[in-house]
Write a protein that holds these residues in place. Structure first.
Motif, mmCIF file in Angstrom:
data_model
loop_
_atom_site.group_PDB
_atom_site.id
_atom_site.type_symbol
_atom_site.label_atom_id
_atom_site.label_comp_id
_atom_site.label_asym_id
_atom_site.label_seq_id
_atom_site.Cartn_x
_atom_site.Cartn_y
_atom_site.Cartn_z
ATOM 1 N N LEU A 127 0.811 -1.223 0.000
ATOM 2 C CA LEU A 127 0.000 0.000 0.000
ATOM 3 C C LEU A 127 0.844 1.272 0.000
ATOM 4 N N PRO A 128 1.955 1.352 0.768
ATOM 5 C CA PRO A 128 2.752 2.582 0.743
ATOM 6 C C PRO A 128 3.230 2.977 -0.650
ATOM 7 N N TYR A 129 3.514 1.998 -1.514
ATOM 8 C CA TYR A 129 3.993 2.340 -2.852
ATOM 9 C C TYR A 129 2.878 2.931 -3.706
ATOM 10 N N VAL A 130 1.672 2.429 -3.540
ATOM 11 C CA VAL A 130 0.532 3.010 -4.248
ATOM 12 C C VAL A 130 0.334 4.460 -3.820
ATOM 13 N N VAL A 131 0.397 4.694 -2.513
ATOM 14 C CA VAL A 131 0.204 6.046 -1.987
ATOM 15 C C VAL A 131 1.343 6.957 -2.411
ATOM 16 N N LEU A 132 2.581 6.457 -2.370
ATOM 17 C CA LEU A 132 3.719 7.284 -2.775
ATOM 18 C C LEU A 132 3.578 7.770 -4.210
ATOM 19 N N PHE A 133 3.141 6.894 -5.118
ATOM 20 C CA PHE A 133 2.983 7.303 -6.515
ATOM 21 C C PHE A 133 1.831 8.301 -6.675
ATOM 22 N N ILE A 134 0.758 8.119 -5.904
ATOM 23 C CA ILE A 134 -0.345 9.084 -5.954
ATOM 24 C C ILE A 134 0.134 10.452 -5.468
ATOM 25 N N LEU A 135 0.848 10.472 -4.357
ATOM 26 C CA LEU A 135 1.341 11.733 -3.810
ATOM 27 C C LEU A 135 2.404 12.353 -4.712
ATOM 28 N N LEU A 136 3.200 11.533 -5.376
ATOM 29 C CA LEU A 136 4.203 12.059 -6.295
ATOM 30 C C LEU A 136 3.545 12.758 -7.482
ATOM 31 N N ILE A 137 2.518 12.106 -8.040
ATOM 32 C CA ILE A 137 1.812 12.715 -9.171
ATOM 33 C C ILE A 137 1.144 14.017 -8.742
ATOM 34 N N ARG A 138 0.513 14.009 -7.559
ATOM 35 C CA ARG A 138 -0.132 15.231 -7.069
ATOM 36 C C ARG A 138 0.895 16.315 -6.785
ATOM 37 N N GLY A 139 2.005 15.933 -6.170
ATOM 38 C CA GLY A 139 3.024 16.921 -5.839
ATOM 39 C C GLY A 139 3.655 17.540 -7.069
ATOM 40 N N ALA A 140 3.853 16.739 -8.115
ATOM 41 C CA ALA A 140 4.484 17.246 -9.333
ATOM 42 C C ALA A 140 3.615 18.267 -10.046
ATOM 43 N N THR A 141 2.310 18.266 -9.791
ATOM 44 C CA THR A 141 1.399 19.208 -10.449
ATOM 45 C C THR A 141 1.204 20.492 -9.649
ATOM 46 N N SER A 145 -7.875 18.156 0.087
ATOM 47 C CA SER A 145 -6.979 17.965 1.226
ATOM 48 C C SER A 145 -7.373 16.768 2.091
ATOM 49 N N THR A 146 -8.662 16.549 2.288
ATOM 50 C CA THR A 146 -9.097 15.433 3.138
ATOM 51 C C THR A 146 -8.640 14.094 2.582
ATOM 52 N N PHE A 147 -8.812 13.896 1.284
ATOM 53 C CA PHE A 147 -8.404 12.640 0.655
ATOM 54 C C PHE A 147 -6.910 12.421 0.786
ATOM 55 N N PHE A 148 -6.114 13.452 0.491
ATOM 56 C CA PHE A 148 -4.667 13.288 0.531
ATOM 57 C C PHE A 148 -4.160 13.114 1.962
ATOM 58 N N ALA A 149 -4.818 13.741 2.928
ATOM 59 C CA ALA A 149 -4.436 13.540 4.328
ATOM 60 C C ALA A 149 -4.709 12.099 4.753
ATOM 61 N N ILE A 150 -5.854 11.563 4.367
ATOM 62 C CA ILE A 150 -6.221 10.192 4.742
ATOM 63 C C ILE A 150 -5.218 9.188 4.185
ATOM 64 N N ILE A 151 -4.891 9.290 2.900
ATOM 65 C CA ILE A 151 -3.989 8.296 2.306
ATOM 66 C C ILE A 151 -2.553 8.497 2.801
ATOM 67 N N PHE A 152 -2.168 9.750 3.091
ATOM 68 C CA PHE A 152 -0.813 9.996 3.579
ATOM 69 C C PHE A 152 -0.602 9.341 4.942
ATOM 70 N N PHE A 153 -1.533 9.550 5.855
ATOM 71 C CA PHE A 153 -1.352 8.978 7.192
ATOM 72 C C PHE A 153 -1.635 7.477 7.213
ATOM 73 N N LEU A 154 -2.449 6.994 6.287
ATOM 74 C CA LEU A 154 -2.602 5.545 6.147
ATOM 75 C C LEU A 154 -1.282 4.926 5.699
ATOM 76 N N MET A 155 -0.583 5.607 4.798
ATOM 77 C CA MET A 155 0.730 5.136 4.355
ATOM 78 C C MET A 155 1.711 5.097 5.526
ATOM 79 N N MET A 156 1.701 6.127 6.365
ATOM 80 C CA MET A 156 2.602 6.158 7.517
ATOM 81 C C MET A 156 2.318 5.012 8.479
#
Length: 587
Positions: free
Chosen positions: A242-256, A375-386
């Motif tokens: 799961l962390p790798y799925v979240v990392l790629f989602i956050l990477l794509i969001r961060g790059a934009t 923000s709510t969605f990205f916060a949920i997946i970020f802390f789920l990854m942690m």
């Protein structure tokens, strides 16, 4: 009998061992009744999950940009090739060949060093006392993220003070030395309640919210470990992927995000002058060591459940590469967001990320998420990854302790794993209570620095010396050949005998020479707490010399005979001692 066969594990030839006269001298854990991984992928994911932890997300990116950006990858790669990866491979091979945990294995390597196993178990307990609390913080953030507006977005909450300043993206807001962001006050005042503590002199009462979160974490840990690798091997399919799925989602969001390029440029821009600084090489050595994690007994334990002929060489290469690439990928995820924050604040990137500790994950990154669309969605997946990153490492750390103790006392604990794991989890939960107080963050920092700092490096240094110089590199390479069918090359042998021990000695000496004041937020640790920290570190390492003295005292014979027995594998030493005594008694 050859050296290779004298130390081969019992289950290699189960039929012969069933009738061997000395079968009772072998650990019960080395019979066919020992648990095995259901699938090869269960093992790989467990190792990757242990190696890839929260430190990959905050420590590597920060150290990389602080020590020369892209130039830091040169000392990092060199230290990985000649220090981290050889030690990683060594532990996997030892665990798979001897098929036992961190305590009992020393009977078959060099009995006088058995105290290393006890030291590893104590260090594992110290880590569990603080590491699971960090996961509990992430769980509390995860729970708090289920709201339309994230609670660390504004200054209109009961925990905020007059110093709260929400200046994100606002050019008309003044910022001074007393100003605090909403994210910082949420973390320090609402989650930690650190304002109600007076340092380590008075840590205050328990935070019941964190107590509940930690209790839930340990429930997950217990039911993942209680049945052994057959249950934990299934759980890691979720927690390790799961962390790798979240990392790629956050990477794509961060790059934009606007300004993301500033963070990336700052992250990878080489500063070649940094390579002349000894501190950069020390940081690279320490980072690769703590990232791959040899010395914690986890690799020994996880590999001990492998088939005898499993290709642990390939496993070591794959998992090491995955771990290092994950650290590098995490840097892009973090610094795209830091570049965005620098753009919104109209400051330099280096003024955004000033802390390599948990503050980067619990203040800086959440603050950026709070000001994103969705923000709510990205916060949920970020802390789920942690949470999942932390749980993987907890599984590995506690499994190392469980395997070591159960293999040492198989007659007592062999049929009582569920009760033993319950008792261990209860001890870990009880030991964590001090980290759940208002000043718990100060306790976490102290345990992180001293509970598993220099002591674990010293332990793995002695482990490398014991295996390469006392057990013997020739005997160890014969063990590897009996499993894999090939003799390790000159590169591996030189690393095991000389380069890797030198790499560890380099870290130890450098850490003693450079000891900056221990601080957290604005709190500087007083001298008495540093003394307590040294006692914590010594309380684990002290078992190594204590057991050496005990072994020498209780072994019969002259001092020369005792040394000969204590530095040889028990089945080899037993034969040598018998021959020596017979020669002494002969007329």
């Amino acid at each position: 009998m050859s050296e290779q066969n004298s130390t081969a594990p019992a289950d290699k030839h189960p039929k012969q061992n069933a009738t061997a006269p000395n079968n009772n001298s072998l650990p019960l854990s080395q019979t066919d009744s020992r648990d095995k991984w259901s699938k090869k992928m269960d093992f790989l994911l467990s190792v990757i999950g242990f190696a890839v932890d929260l430190g990959n997300v905050w420590r590597f990116p920060y150290i990389c940009y602080q020590n020369g950006g892209g130039a830091f990858l040169i000392p990092y790669t060199i230290m990985a090739l000649f220090g981290g990866v050889p030690l990683f491979f060594m532990e996997l091979a030892l665990g798979q060949f001897h098929r036992t945990g961190a305590i009992t294995i020393w009977k078959r390597i060099c009995p006088i060093f058995k105290g290393i196993g006890f030291a590893i178990c104590i260090i594992g307990l110290y880590v569990s006392f603080y590491y699971n609390t960090i996961i509990a913080w992430a769980l509390y953030y995860f729970y708090s993220s289920f709201s339309t507006t994230l609670p660390w977005t504004s200054c209109n909450n009961p925990w905020n003070t007059e110093n709260c300043t929400n200046y994100f993206g606002k050019s008309n807001i003044s910022w001074n030395n007393f100003s605090r962001s909403p994210a910082e006050e949420f973390y320090t005042r609402h989650v930690l309640g650190i304002h109600e503590a007076d340092g380590l002199d008075h840590v205050g009462g328990l935070r019941w919210q964190l107590l509940i979160c930690l209790f839930l974490i340990f429930i997950i840990v217990y039911f993942s470990l209680w049945k052994g690798v057959k249950t934990s091997g299934k759980v890691v399919w979720v927690t390790a992927t799961l962390p790798y799925v979240v990392l790629f989602i956050l990477l794509i969001r961060g790059a934009t995000l606007p300004g993301a390029w500033r963070g990336i440029l700052f992250y990878v821009r080489p500063n070649w002058e940094k390579l002349t600084d000894t501190g950069v090489w020390v940081d690279a050595a320490a980072q690769i060591f703590f990232s791959l994690g040899p010395g914690f007994g986890v690799l020994l334990a996880l590999a001990s459940y492998n088939p005898f002929n499993n290709n642990c060489y390939r496993d070591a290469i794959i998992t090491s590469v995955v771990n290092c690439l994950t650290s590098f990928l995490s840097g892009f995820v973090i610094f795209t967001v830091l570049g965005y924050m620098a753009e919104m604040r109209d400051v330099e990137v280096e003024d955004v990320a000033k802390d390599k500790g948990p503050s980067l994950l619990f203040i800086t990154y959440p603050e950026a998420i709070a000001n994103m669309v969705g923000s709510t969605f990205f916060a949920i997946i970020f802390f789920l990854m942690m949470i999942t990153l932390g749980l993987d490492s907890t599984f590995g750390g506690l499994e190392a302790v469980i395997t070591a103790i159960m293999d040492e006392y198989p007659h007592i604990l062999g049929k009582r794993r569920e009760l033993f794991v319950l008792g261990l989890v209860t001890v870990c939960f009880t030991g964590s209570l001090s980290t759940l107080t208002h000043g718990g963050a100060y306790v976490v920092k102290l345990l992180e620095e001293f509970g598993a700092g220099c002591s674990i490096i010293a332990v793995v240094f002695l482990e490398a010396i014991a295996v390469s110089w006392f057990y013997g590199i020739q005997r160890f390479c014969n063990d590897v050949k009996s499993m894999l069918g090939f003799f390790p090359g000159i590169y591996w042998r030189v690393c095991w005998v000389a380069i890797s021990p030198a790499f560890l000695a380099f870290i130890i000496v450098s850490s003693f020479m450079d000891q900056p004041p221990l601080m957290l937020f604005d709190y500087r640790y007083p001298e008495w707490t540093i003394s307590v920290g040294y006692l914590i570190g010594a309380s684990s390492f002290i078992w190594i010399p204590v057991y050496m003295v005990y072994k020498l005292v209780w072994t019969p014979g002259s001092l020369k005979q005792r040394l000969a027995v204590c530095i040889r594998p028990e089945n080899v030493a037993r034969d040598q001692q018998s021959d020596s005594l017979c020669m002494t008694a002969a007329p």
